[in-house]
Design an enzyme around this catalytic site. Structure first.
Site, PDB file in Angstrom:
ATOM      1  N   CYS A   1       0.814  -1.231   0.000  1.00 51.54           N
ATOM      2  CA  CYS A   1       0.000   0.000   0.000  1.00 51.54           C
ATOM      3  C   CYS A   1       0.843   1.274   0.000  1.00 51.54           C
ATOM      4  O   CYS A   1       0.340   2.343  -0.331  1.00 51.54           O
ATOM      5  CB  CYS A   1      -0.944   0.004   1.193  1.00 51.54           C
ATOM      6  SG  CYS A   1      -2.124  -1.351   1.131  1.00 51.54           S
TER       7      CYS A   1
ATOM      8  N   ASN B   1      -9.957   0.205  -0.709  1.00 49.34           N
ATOM      9  CA  ASN B   1      -8.492   0.215  -0.625  1.00 49.34           C
ATOM     10  C   ASN B   1      -7.918  -0.421  -1.895  1.00 49.34           C
ATOM     11  O   ASN B   1      -8.063  -1.626  -2.107  1.00 49.34           O
ATOM     12  CB  ASN B   1      -8.072  -0.561   0.628  1.00 49.34           C
ATOM     13  CG  ASN B   1      -6.571  -0.546   0.848  1.00 49.34           C
ATOM     14  OD1 ASN B   1      -5.799  -0.223  -0.045  1.00 49.34           O
ATOM     15  ND2 ASN B   1      -6.155  -0.904   2.052  1.00 49.34           N
TER      16      ASN B   1
ATOM     17  N   HIS C   1      -3.063   7.402   1.643  1.00 49.36           N
ATOM     18  CA  HIS C   1      -3.471   6.089   1.163  1.00 49.36           C
ATOM     19  C   HIS C   1      -4.888   5.851   1.668  1.00 49.36           C
ATOM     20  O   HIS C   1      -5.194   6.109   2.829  1.00 49.36           O
ATOM     21  CB  HIS C   1      -2.506   5.031   1.712  1.00 49.36           C
ATOM     22  CG  HIS C   1      -3.030   3.636   1.578  1.00 49.36           C
ATOM     23  ND1 HIS C   1      -3.504   3.151   0.382  1.00 49.36           N
ATOM     24  CD2 HIS C   1      -3.180   2.648   2.489  1.00 49.36           C
ATOM     25  CE1 HIS C   1      -3.912   1.904   0.571  1.00 49.36           C
ATOM     26  NE2 HIS C   1      -3.736   1.575   1.832  1.00 49.36           N
TER      27      HIS C   1
HETATM   28  O1  UT7 Z   1      -3.883  -0.787   3.352  1.00 48.11           O
HETATM   29  C1  UT7 Z   1      -3.148  -1.543   4.259  1.00 48.11           C
HETATM   30  C2  UT7 Z   1      -3.453  -1.088   5.596  1.00 48.11           C
HETATM   31  N1  UT7 Z   1      -4.677  -1.680   6.054  1.00 48.11           N
HETATM   32  C3  UT7 Z   1      -5.437  -1.005   6.828  1.00 48.11           C
HETATM   33  O2  UT7 Z   1      -5.138   0.134   7.077  1.00 48.11           O
HETATM   34  C4  UT7 Z   1      -6.607  -1.687   7.480  1.00 48.11           C
HETATM   35  C5  UT7 Z   1      -6.622  -1.279   8.928  1.00 48.11           C
HETATM   36  N2  UT7 Z   1      -7.691  -1.859   9.675  1.00 48.11           N
HETATM   37  C6  UT7 Z   1      -8.997  -1.515   9.533  1.00 48.11           C
HETATM   38  O3  UT7 Z   1      -9.337  -0.763   8.647  1.00 48.11           O
HETATM   39  C7  UT7 Z   1      -9.979  -2.022  10.546  1.00 48.11           C
HETATM   40  O4  UT7 Z   1      -9.278  -2.640  11.610  1.00 48.11           O
HETATM   41  C8  UT7 Z   1     -11.006  -3.013   9.971  1.00 48.11           C
HETATM   42  C9  UT7 Z   1     -11.986  -2.283   9.097  1.00 48.11           C
HETATM   43  C10 UT7 Z   1     -10.288  -4.091   9.202  1.00 48.11           C
HETATM   44  C11 UT7 Z   1     -11.807  -3.673  11.110  1.00 48.11           C
HETATM   45  O5  UT7 Z   1     -12.403  -2.691  11.946  1.00 48.11           O
HETATM   46  P1  UT7 Z   1     -12.247  -2.812  13.526  1.00 48.11           P
HETATM   47  O6  UT7 Z   1     -13.063  -1.743  14.107  1.00 48.11           O
HETATM   48  O7  UT7 Z   1     -10.777  -2.833  13.842  1.00 48.11           O
HETATM   49  O8  UT7 Z   1     -12.941  -4.188  13.840  1.00 48.11           O
HETATM   50  P2  UT7 Z   1     -12.333  -5.530  14.458  1.00 48.11           P
HETATM   51  O9  UT7 Z   1     -11.361  -6.173  13.528  1.00 48.11           O
HETATM   52  O10 UT7 Z   1     -11.877  -5.275  15.857  1.00 48.11           O
HETATM   53  O11 UT7 Z   1     -13.638  -6.431  14.499  1.00 48.11           O
HETATM   54  C12 UT7 Z   1     -14.792  -6.055  15.245  1.00 48.11           C
HETATM   55  C13 UT7 Z   1     -15.892  -7.066  15.004  1.00 48.11           C
HETATM   56  C14 UT7 Z   1     -15.426  -8.512  15.137  1.00 48.11           C
HETATM   57  O12 UT7 Z   1     -16.446  -9.265  15.771  1.00 48.11           O
HETATM   58  P3  UT7 Z   1     -16.364  -9.622  17.365  1.00 48.11           P
HETATM   59  O13 UT7 Z   1     -15.085 -10.386  17.490  1.00 48.11           O
HETATM   60  O14 UT7 Z   1     -16.306  -8.286  18.039  1.00 48.11           O
HETATM   61  O15 UT7 Z   1     -17.595 -10.382  17.575  1.00 48.11           O
HETATM   62  C15 UT7 Z   1     -15.311  -8.975  13.718  1.00 48.11           C
HETATM   63  O16 UT7 Z   1     -15.498 -10.369  13.568  1.00 48.11           O
HETATM   64  O17 UT7 Z   1     -16.407  -6.932  13.680  1.00 48.11           O
HETATM   65  C16 UT7 Z   1     -16.449  -8.223  13.055  1.00 48.11           C
HETATM   66  N3  UT7 Z   1     -16.269  -8.063  11.626  1.00 48.11           N
HETATM   67  C17 UT7 Z   1     -17.283  -7.861  10.761  1.00 48.11           C
HETATM   68  N4  UT7 Z   1     -18.615  -7.787  10.962  1.00 48.11           N
HETATM   69  C18 UT7 Z   1     -19.388  -7.583   9.876  1.00 48.11           C
HETATM   70  C19 UT7 Z   1     -15.109  -8.048  10.919  1.00 48.11           C
HETATM   71  N5  UT7 Z   1     -15.367  -7.868   9.621  1.00 48.11           N
HETATM   72  C20 UT7 Z   1     -16.702  -7.747   9.497  1.00 48.11           C
HETATM   73  C21 UT7 Z   1     -17.555  -7.540   8.404  1.00 48.11           C
HETATM   74  N6  UT7 Z   1     -18.889  -7.462   8.638  1.00 48.11           N
HETATM   75  N7  UT7 Z   1     -17.102  -7.404   7.140  1.00 48.11           N
END
Ligand code: UT7
Length: 326
Positions: free
Chosen positions: A117, A283, A253
């Site tokens: 990225c 992304n 980015h």
């Molecule tokens: O370009 C390279 C760099 N990459 C990035 O910058 C990505 C950085 N990370 C992010 O953008 C965020 O961390 C995400 C969007 C990937 C995730 O958001 P988050 O607020 O950090 O959520 P999380 O990973 O802590 O997950 C929260 C909950 C989980 O459920 P439980 O364990 O709380 O029950 C996940 O299983 O959200 C759940 N979850 C989803 N729910 C519905 C994860 N993906 C999804 C989804 N739909 N697509």
């Protein structure tokens, strides 16, 4: 050519494949909802390359648009540096295919750069150094990706985040006396290979002999992204004696709207100055900065003479920032 040259930004262009995949479409494929994706990321839709459309196809389109914006012909370009983590083939470089299709200057060079990225910043840094030393007089810097080909479409934690696209920027070497204060002022790059396991693809020619799928611990990447991006922005601005309040546009980015907002809050910058295009293309890895840059130039927000700061963070970890007067 003698003495250090300055790299001037002459034109930008972006290209997104025709097919759009919405959040509602994804909700039919994995256990997710439009509201979860919008609230957690700001993403509403992404573009997906058609069968037969490859990273080089997208790159060529974006490059043609950047050349048109620059008012230059392909045969005036001596160097192509193409950032991608999704090359058409293991080799040769995707940049070589782009060179052949465009018909850039004979005797020039074309190669790929891999920093996921952050790739566009790394490619910009490479091209800027060649131009500054007078080794080439013009360059196409391209970020192009088909991440749809390396996603695990059953993994809702990653497949909702990415899309396909390409962006390109034409640079020419100018005498600093005639360039005035315009051009690339500096590119700052970092890598921390110890964070490999937080964001990687579980395949490759030398390890598994397969292409593999993207794996990410998103919340961990998120925390590092906010800190690393904030530090790089402050550092590149400080190094060039520019107060952050004087930067007209931040071109990040495009990974997650919450990262853009958290960085803006942390370093006290006006969110209205942060270009955000991720809602409609998600992304796109190395393509995201030039896509956002091109869109903001095309819609008249970024104008000649504006001070722009580009910033990115991704797998590696790799991250950095670049300061340029457009
Ligand atoms: O370009 C390279 C760099 N990459 C990035 O910058 C990505 C950085 N990370 C992010 O953008 C965020 O961390 C995400 C969007 C990937 C995730 O958001 P988050 O607020 O950090 O959520 P999380 O990973 O802590 O997950 C929260 C909950 C989980 O459920 P439980 O364990 O709380 O029950 C996940 O299983 O959200 C759940 N979850 C989803 N729910 C519905 C994860 N993906 C999804 C989804 N739909 N697509």
């Amino acid at each position: 050519m003698s003495g250090e040259q300055r790299s001037l930004i002459r034109g930008l262009g972006g290209y997104l494949p025709e097919r759009i995949l919405t959040n509602a479409d994804l909700a039919q494929m994995v256990d997710t909802t439009d509201s979860w994706i919008v609230e957690r990321t700001g993403i509403r839709e992404r573009h997906i390359a058609a069968d037969g459309e490859t990273t080089s196809t997208l790159a060529i389109r974006a490059a043609e648009r950047a050349l048109a914006a620059a008012g230059m012909r392909a045969d005036e370009i001596e160097l192509i540096v193409l950032a991608t983590a999704t090359p058409d083939q293991t080799f040769p470089a995707t940049a070589a295919r782009v060179q052949a299709a465009l018909g850039t200057a004979s005797g020039g060079a074309a190669f790929d750069v891999q920093a996921v990225c952050s790739g566009f910043l790394f490619a910009t840094g490479v091209a800027d150094n060649f131009l500054a030393r007078g080794q080439f007089r013009s360059a196409l810097v391209i970020g192009a990706e088909t991440f749809s080909r390396i996603l695990d479409w059953t993994d809702r934690t990653t497949c909702v985040l990415f899309g396909d696209g390409a962006g390109a920027m034409v640079l020419t070497a100018e005498d600093p006396k005639s360039a005035g204060d315009r051009g690339i002022m500096g590119v700052e790059l970092h890598t921390d290979g110890s964070k490999h396991d937080l964001l990687f693809v579980d395949g490759g020619p030398s390890s598994t002999k397969t292409v593999g799928h993207l794996r990410m611990q998103g919340n961990q990447v998120f925390k590092h992204a906010v800190v690393n991006l904030s530090n790089s922005i402050e550092s590149v601005a400080r190094r060039h004696g520019v107060p952050l309040s004087e930067v007209d546009w931040f071109i990040p980015h495009q990974a997650n709207q919450r990262i853009l907002e958290a960085v803006a809050r942390r370093i006290g910058i006006d969110e209205k100055k942060v270009i955000s295009t991720l809602a409609h293309h998600a992304n796109t890895s190395a393509a995201s900065i030039p896509l956002a840059f091109a869109e903001a130039v095309d819609d008249g927000r970024i104008r000649p003479g504006d001070l722009a700061l580009m910033e990115a963070m991704g797998g590696g970890f790799s991250w950095g920032a670049a300061l340029a007067r457009v």
